[in-house]
Structure formats: C-alpha cells, structure tokens
Design a protein around this motif. Structure first.
Motif, PDB file in Angstrom:
ATOM      1  N   PHE A 233       0.839  -1.203   0.000  1.00  0.00           N
ATOM      2  CA  PHE A 233       0.000   0.000   0.000  1.00  0.00           C
ATOM      3  C   PHE A 233       0.871   1.249   0.000  1.00  0.00           C
ATOM      4  O   PHE A 233       0.501   2.272  -0.556  1.00  0.00           O
ATOM      5  CB  PHE A 233      -0.930   0.019   1.218  1.00  0.00           C
ATOM      6  CG  PHE A 233      -2.093  -0.920   1.098  1.00  0.00           C
ATOM      7  CD1 PHE A 233      -3.156  -0.627   0.262  1.00  0.00           C
ATOM      8  CD2 PHE A 233      -2.121  -2.101   1.816  1.00  0.00           C
ATOM      9  CE1 PHE A 233      -4.233  -1.494   0.146  1.00  0.00           C
ATOM     10  CE2 PHE A 233      -3.187  -2.969   1.714  1.00  0.00           C
ATOM     11  CZ  PHE A 233      -4.245  -2.673   0.871  1.00  0.00           C
ATOM     12  N   GLN A 336      -6.857   3.920  -4.060  1.00  0.00           N
ATOM     13  CA  GLN A 336      -6.367   2.768  -4.771  1.00  0.00           C
ATOM     14  C   GLN A 336      -4.841   2.740  -4.768  1.00  0.00           C
ATOM     15  O   GLN A 336      -4.193   3.770  -4.635  1.00  0.00           O
ATOM     16  CB  GLN A 336      -6.889   2.789  -6.210  1.00  0.00           C
ATOM     17  CG  GLN A 336      -8.413   2.699  -6.290  1.00  0.00           C
ATOM     18  CD  GLN A 336      -8.897   2.843  -7.723  1.00  0.00           C
ATOM     19  OE1 GLN A 336      -8.106   3.045  -8.626  1.00  0.00           O
ATOM     20  NE2 GLN A 336     -10.190   2.727  -7.926  1.00  0.00           N
ATOM     21  N   ARG A 337      -4.298   1.559  -4.932  1.00  0.00           N
ATOM     22  CA  ARG A 337      -2.846   1.444  -5.018  1.00  0.00           C
ATOM     23  C   ARG A 337      -2.352   2.173  -6.260  1.00  0.00           C
ATOM     24  O   ARG A 337      -2.928   2.074  -7.329  1.00  0.00           O
ATOM     25  CB  ARG A 337      -2.434  -0.019  -5.093  1.00  0.00           C
ATOM     26  CG  ARG A 337      -2.705  -0.790  -3.810  1.00  0.00           C
ATOM     27  CD  ARG A 337      -2.089  -2.162  -3.902  1.00  0.00           C
ATOM     28  NE  ARG A 337      -2.421  -2.955  -2.724  1.00  0.00           N
ATOM     29  CZ  ARG A 337      -1.934  -4.164  -2.485  1.00  0.00           C
ATOM     30  NH1 ARG A 337      -1.092  -4.703  -3.331  1.00  0.00           N
ATOM     31  NH2 ARG A 337      -2.288  -4.821  -1.403  1.00  0.00           N
TER      32      ARG A 337
END
Length: 739
Positions: A233, A336-337
C-alpha cells in the motif's frame, strides 16, 4: 559493527519504553493518593479496566493480568524495534556493496566485474523483496497502530491534566511515540537510500568500460523501487514521513471537529431533559404554565448555530459523517494502489506548470480549465466556469478597493509615502487583468508549445523528464514561502505597533485600521468590511509575488528546452555529421526561437510590470531605510522584506537571462565541427546563433540578459538619489517610543 548498532538501538528503544511504562504507573498511583483511593486497586482498574469488573481482585489474578499487560506493552514497542532492526540489516547489505563499488569508481573495469556486481545487487534486492513478503503485515500494523495512538494522544492533549506527574507522563509518552514513528520511517528508508547510491559509481564509469552489463545495472538501480512496504500500500521511503504527518493532521482535524460538535450538542441535549419531569407531573398539578413550559421545551431549538444555517445538535454529527463518506466515495480513486503510470512524467512544460496554475486559480488568476490534464489539447477557457466567475469577482473587488485607495489619496495633499498603496493596488489590478487576457490565449499557446516540444530531442530516462517539474515545484515553494513569511512579519509588526503605540480599546479594530487605513477612511469598521479588505489585500500580495514567480517559471521552461538541444549536440561535438543532421538541429533551434517570441509576445507586459514594480518598491524601501525604525519587529520585517525583494528581483533577472545564455552555448559545438563536415546548413545555423537575440523582453523596451542586472542596479541608484532629494522636502517620521 552491525551487531553493536542493533544492540544500541534495542537498548535505547526498550529502555525508553520501560521509563514510559514506569511514568504511567507512578502517575496513576500519585493520582490515587491525591484522591485518597487504594493505589493498587486504582492501578489495576486503570491499566486493565475490563478484567476486574468481571472477577474479584486477588494477588495471583493481579500478577497474571499484569504479566499479560507487560507482554502486550512489550509487543507494541517490539513491533517498531523489529522493523528498525530488519531495516538496519538490509541497509547494511546495500552499504557493503556500495563500499565495494566505490573502490572502483572512475577506474577501468571488465564486463565480468559488472556482471558479478549486478548479480550481487540483484540478490540483495530479491532478499529485500522476500523479507518484505514476510513482514509487510507487521509493518502495516506498526504504522496503523502508531498513527492511531498519536491521534489519540493529541486529542487527549486538549483535556485538563489531573496532576503534574500525569502531565510529565503524557508529554513524555507523546514525544516518545512520535519520535519512535519517525525513527521507524527513517531506518526503513535507509534501504531505499542505499539501493540508489550505486548509480553514482555507474555514472562515473569511463566510456571505454561502458558495456551492456553496466547499462542493465544502471536501469535496474534507476527504475526499481527497492524498499520495505506495508503490504504494497505504501513504500518506506523518506517521503513516508511527510505522508504520515499529513495523515495525523487530517485525522486530528476530523477528531477535533467531531469533539467540538459533541460538546456543542450537549446544550441541545440538556435543554430537552426537563421534558422527562414535565411528563411526570400529576394530573391534578397539570396547568396552563406546565403546558406552556412543555411546548417551549418541545418546539424550541436551543442550540448554538452557524449563522442559523445549521444547529449544533447530534444530528449534525451524522450529517458531517455522511458528508465525509460521500466525499471520500467520490475521491475513492485516491485510495487505490498507485500504478507505475501514476509516477511517470512526459517531460512537457504543460505538465510541469499544472500545479502552479492550480495554486494561482485559488487566488483568482489564470482561470483555465484542464491545467492538470495530461495533454494541452484538453485545455480550454470557459466564461461560465467557476474559475472564471471567481476570478472576475476577485478582480471587481480589487478594482473597488483600488478606487477607494485612489479617492483617499488624491482627496488630500499628495505625498510620496501616500502613493505607495496606490501603486501597489493599481499594479495588482493591471496584473490580474493581464493574467485574465493571458488565460484566454493560454490553451492556444500551450498547444503550440507542446507541438514544438514533441519535435525536440527525446529524453531517455524518467529522471530527465521529471527534472523540470521538480525544479518548478521547488522554485514555487521557495518563492511563496518567502512571500508568506514576509506577510506574516508585516502583520506581527503591525500588531506590535498597535500594542505599544495606541490606546487599545478594540485590538481587532485597531489592527485593521492600521493595515487597511484607506478602506476605513471611507467606511465604518465591521467584520464584513474587514473581511473584504483583508481578502483583497491577500489577493494583491499574492499577485505581486506571483508576477515574479510566473516570469521565472516561463524562463525556466524555455531555457530547459535550449539546454535539451545543447545536451544533445554535446554528444556529437567534434564528430563528422551529415548535412541532414545539421539541417534538423537548425530547424529545432529555429522553432524554439519562434516559441520564445510567442511566449514573449504573450507575457511581455507582465514582465515589464514585474520589473517596474520591483524597482519602485526597492527604491521605496531604500528610502525608508534612512529613517529610524519604530521597534525590533518592525526592523526585522523591514530588512527581511528588502532582502527578499532584492533577492527575488535578481532571481527573476538570472532566470530570464538563462534563456539567452543557453541559446548562445550552441555556438561552441558549431565551432568544433571538423573542416570536412562544414556545410551550408552548419553555416546557417552558426549565423542564427550569433546574430539573433533570443530572450524575453519588457515589451521590447529591454532584453532580459545578464547585462540587465547591471542596468537594474544603476537604475536603483539613480532612482534612489532622486527619491532622497524628494524626501528632504517632507517632514520626518516620528517614531513611537514608550518607556
């Protein structure tokens, strides 16, 4: 050495954690004694509050529970310590490899040597990935845990402390927790830092030793992210510290907002409680007054409000939470990543200046839609957009304020000192007008800019593509932070003067009367008029600094393109090249000179205004320097303002002169062309470079070259001599002094 470093870090972390735990126990015991409670029972009730509500307190149960409490406390500290130890170990492997490479820096080496070193680097990188796969869950828990408890402690800081020992424990615990979190980030970031240091040795490889393996090694070092992560992450690099700080600040703002809402909602809750008693009134006692009282309690909303737009009740908290969730769902892409595409740059000027234009739009300038889009083809100017409407409103308000300043100044005997605010606000009005006109032509200019950029020599690496964007961001931060500091020092000097030199009846009124004297000479003081005046003052102050910043940014963009051509030509300096090669390079150079002319045509009036404005205010400040200063804060502000103004003017001159300097550097390559390769195109190229003056101008009154700096200095001295003579006719300023 590695084992000693790990032992030292372990002893420090665990010793300080033990001191924190002891402080906690001592603060609980001392509070219990001050409240005349049983210290042992209070200690266990505070540290393990749930256990002894279900079972009776006995010594063996207390010992067992305390052992469990110590294990959990140790585990919390050991999570951080474990990540630091692993990071030290991995970083040492890269450090060992870098030390070995530094011994061969700049020396001739074989391809076999670089094959071996690349394989070693690859193995350490794979080791880092394998370790990350094993402990990334722990890293995520560590950072989440630390962030949560930092936020909890900061929220507790607004509450009163029951005793001095409690304060000592609280602040020691908070400082230790923040320091530990920063230490984990720094130790973990060393892995990424050390993994990138190999590139310094690779860039020093002699040309005769450069080979396929060194190229592969270089590509791996530059493009791969070798670092620990929190389940992918986030990666533990130095930037994580800023991210952590931002998370704490955001979380803290939300927590404090909810806390304020809860405290305010208690007013409404308490106002409704009499209804329980009123409903219990017996029938024989029920009367008209009871009925009226009941109707008041039921129908009236007794609560604080935000100008009656909303009432601070518990329903507001639900509305706030719903609003936050709705907003976050709308921005869910941010959660979001990140992909590789998010970190790639195309190297265009449009991409580099996008964030700067967003900042300008916050202050009512450059209302162009699409400044953060990937391509200039999506730029457009729209009269009905919020940006344009906001800019128009800010412009009208500035015009009104400037008109009021004109009226106040020219309704009395005109003195030079009174002309300063007139020039300041008149310049702001004209600058906002010119930026508005530029915004209408900006999409066309940027499309032409992007078209010419696409025909330039291509950048090969991402570091080259992001260089311009990073440079412009750093430049913006430096200029705007200096401007903000100058403005704050001005406010401090005004506040100090109002406290020491005025009979304060209303400090807020006196402050605004001093800062916005032209406004309150015509209208009475009120919060609305003060907000209007301060809004315009901030807009005008930003506009003044942004003019200089904008000229520097445009100059940096153009000079980087000439630098791009020069770097490409330096690779073939002294070599035999065809006539077609020189024809292509001459065409590229010519297109850049045309682009410079287009940019100059669009911003030359802003350039002229920027230089004339700076010269005027430098002269004014130099004139003021011969007067006695009212106080130390006033002197600090004055000299910082003068130094910053002169520094900013010189920076604008140097950045602008770099276009001309870079455009002339190409001649060094042309003069190194071998006789056998000299041709008509090379001659034409040489004539263009020697004879054309490629530089920004102030409406063609002057060219921004290095000679301009000497001209500026001569103008300042001449102007200052005139102003000093003008100053002798005015009465001296009386400085305020109080014993």
């Amino acid at each position: 050495m590695l084992s000693r470093k790990i032992r030292n870090v372990s002893w420090i972390v665990l010793s300080v954690a033990l001191v924190e735990h002891v402080f906690n126990m001592v603060s609980i015991v001392m509070r219990a004694r001050s409240e005349k409670l049983d210290p042992v029972k209070t200690l266990f009730d505070t540290q393990i509050p749930l256990v002894f509500t279900l079972t009776e307190l006995t010594w063996w149960k207390a010992a067992l529970v305390k052992w469990f409490n110590l294990v959990v406390t140790f585990a919390w500290s050991f999570l951080d310590l474990f990540v630091m130890i692993v990071s030290i170990g991995l970083a040492s492997q890269f450090k060992q490899l870098n030390a070995d490479l530094r011994h061969m820096k700049g020396k001739q080496t074989s391809e076999v040597f670089w094959i071996l070193r690349r394989i070693q680097y690859r193995k350490v990188a794979h080791l880092c990935t394998a370790v990350d796969d094993c402990i990334s869950h722990i890293i995520l828990v560590t950072f989440a845990n630390n962030l949560f408890f930092v936020c909890v402690q900061i929220v507790r800081s607004i509450k009163p402390m029951p005793s001095f020992m409690n304060k000592v424990y609280f602040w020691f615990s908070l400082i230790f927790l923040i320091t530990r979190t920063v230490a984990v980030s720094l130790f973990a970031s060393y892995i990424h830092d050390e993994s990138k240091k190999s590139i310094n040795v690779l860039r020093a490889i002699p040309r005769q030793s450069w080979c396929k393996e060194t190229y592969r090694f270089s590509e791996e070092v530059i493009n791969e992210t070798v670092a620990l992560s929190g389940m992918k992450f986030f990666f533990l690099k130095r930037s994580i510290i800023l991210t952590v700080t931002g998370c704490i600040a955001t979380y803290e703002l939300i927590s404090r907002t909810l806390a304020v809402s809860l405290y305010s909602a208690e007013i409404h809750d308490e106002s409704k409680k009499p209804m329980e008693i009123l409903r219990a009134v017996p029938t024989q006692s029920y009367c008209t007054e009871v009925q009226r009282f009941s109707e008041h309690v039921i129908n009236d909303t007794v609560a604080l409000s935000g100008m009656r737009f909303f009432f601070l009740t518990r329903k507001l908290i639900l509305s706030m939470i719903a609003t936050i969730i709705t907003y976050e769902l709308g921005e869910i892409k941010c959660l979001q990543r990140a992909t590789r595409k998010d970190f790639l740059f195309n190297g265009s000027f449009h991409e580099a200046i996008g964030s700067i234009l967003v900042m300008a739009q916050c202050f009512g300038m450059m209302p162009v839609v699409g400044v953060k889009c990937s391509s200039a083809s999506k730029l457009h100017f729209k009269w009905s957009s919020f940006r344009t409407i906001y800019s128009f409103v800010a412009f009208i308000l500035t015009v009104i304020y400037a008109a009021m300043t004109f009226w106040v100044t020219f309704s009395e005997e005109i003195k030079f000192e009174q002309m300063v605010p007139v020039i300041f606000y008149a310049s702001a009005v004209y600058a906002m007008f010119r930026f508005g006109v530029l915004a209408m032509h900006w999409p066309t200019l940027m499309r032409r800019y992007e078209s010419i950029e696409s025909k330039m020599p291509k950048y090969k690496y991402q570091r080259e593509k992001r260089k311009l964007a990073l440079h412009l961001k750093i430049l913006t931060i430096v200029v705007m932070m200096g401007s903000l500091l100058e403005h704050l020092l001005n406010l401090i000097s005004i506040v100090h003067f109002s406290k020491t030199c005025l009979d304060l009846k209303d400090p807020v009124n006196d402050f605004f009367q001093l800062e916005l004297s032209q406004l309150f000479a015509l209208v009475p003081f009120s919060p609305i008029s003060a907000f209007f005046g301060k809004f315009v003052n901030v807009i005008a102050t930003f506009c003044w600094s942004f003019m200089d910043l904008f000229v520097m940014v445009m100059s940096a963009g153009l000079s980087s393109r000439f630098e791009q051509i020069n770097e490409d030509l330096k690779r073939v300096k002294g070599e035999h090249m065809s006539e077609d090669f020189w024809a292509l390079r001459r065409t590229q150079y010519r297109k850049l000179s045309v682009l410079c002319g287009l940019v100059d045509e669009a911003i030359s009036q802003i350039t002229l205004l920027s230089f004339s404005n700076n010269l005027f205010f430098i002269a004014v400040q130099l004139l003021r320097s011969i007067r006695p200063m009212r106080s130390i804060p006033h002197a600090v502000y004055f000299w910082f303002s003068l130094s910053f103004l002169i520094g900013r003017t010189l920076a604008v001159s140097l950045y602008s002169a770099k276009i001309y300097d870079e455009s002339k550097k190409t001649i060094n390559v042309i003069r190194a062309i071998p006789t056998s390769s000299w041709c008509m195109e090379a001659r034409r190229f040489s004539e263009h470079i020697v004879n054309d003056t490629i530089a920004l101008t102030g409406m063609r009154f002057f060219f921004l070259t290095r000679k301009l700096i000497l001209t500026v200095l001569g103008t300042i001295i001449t102007y200052e001599l005139v102003l000093i003579q003008f100053h002798t006719e005015e009465s001296p300023q009386v400085a305020c002094r109080r014993n």
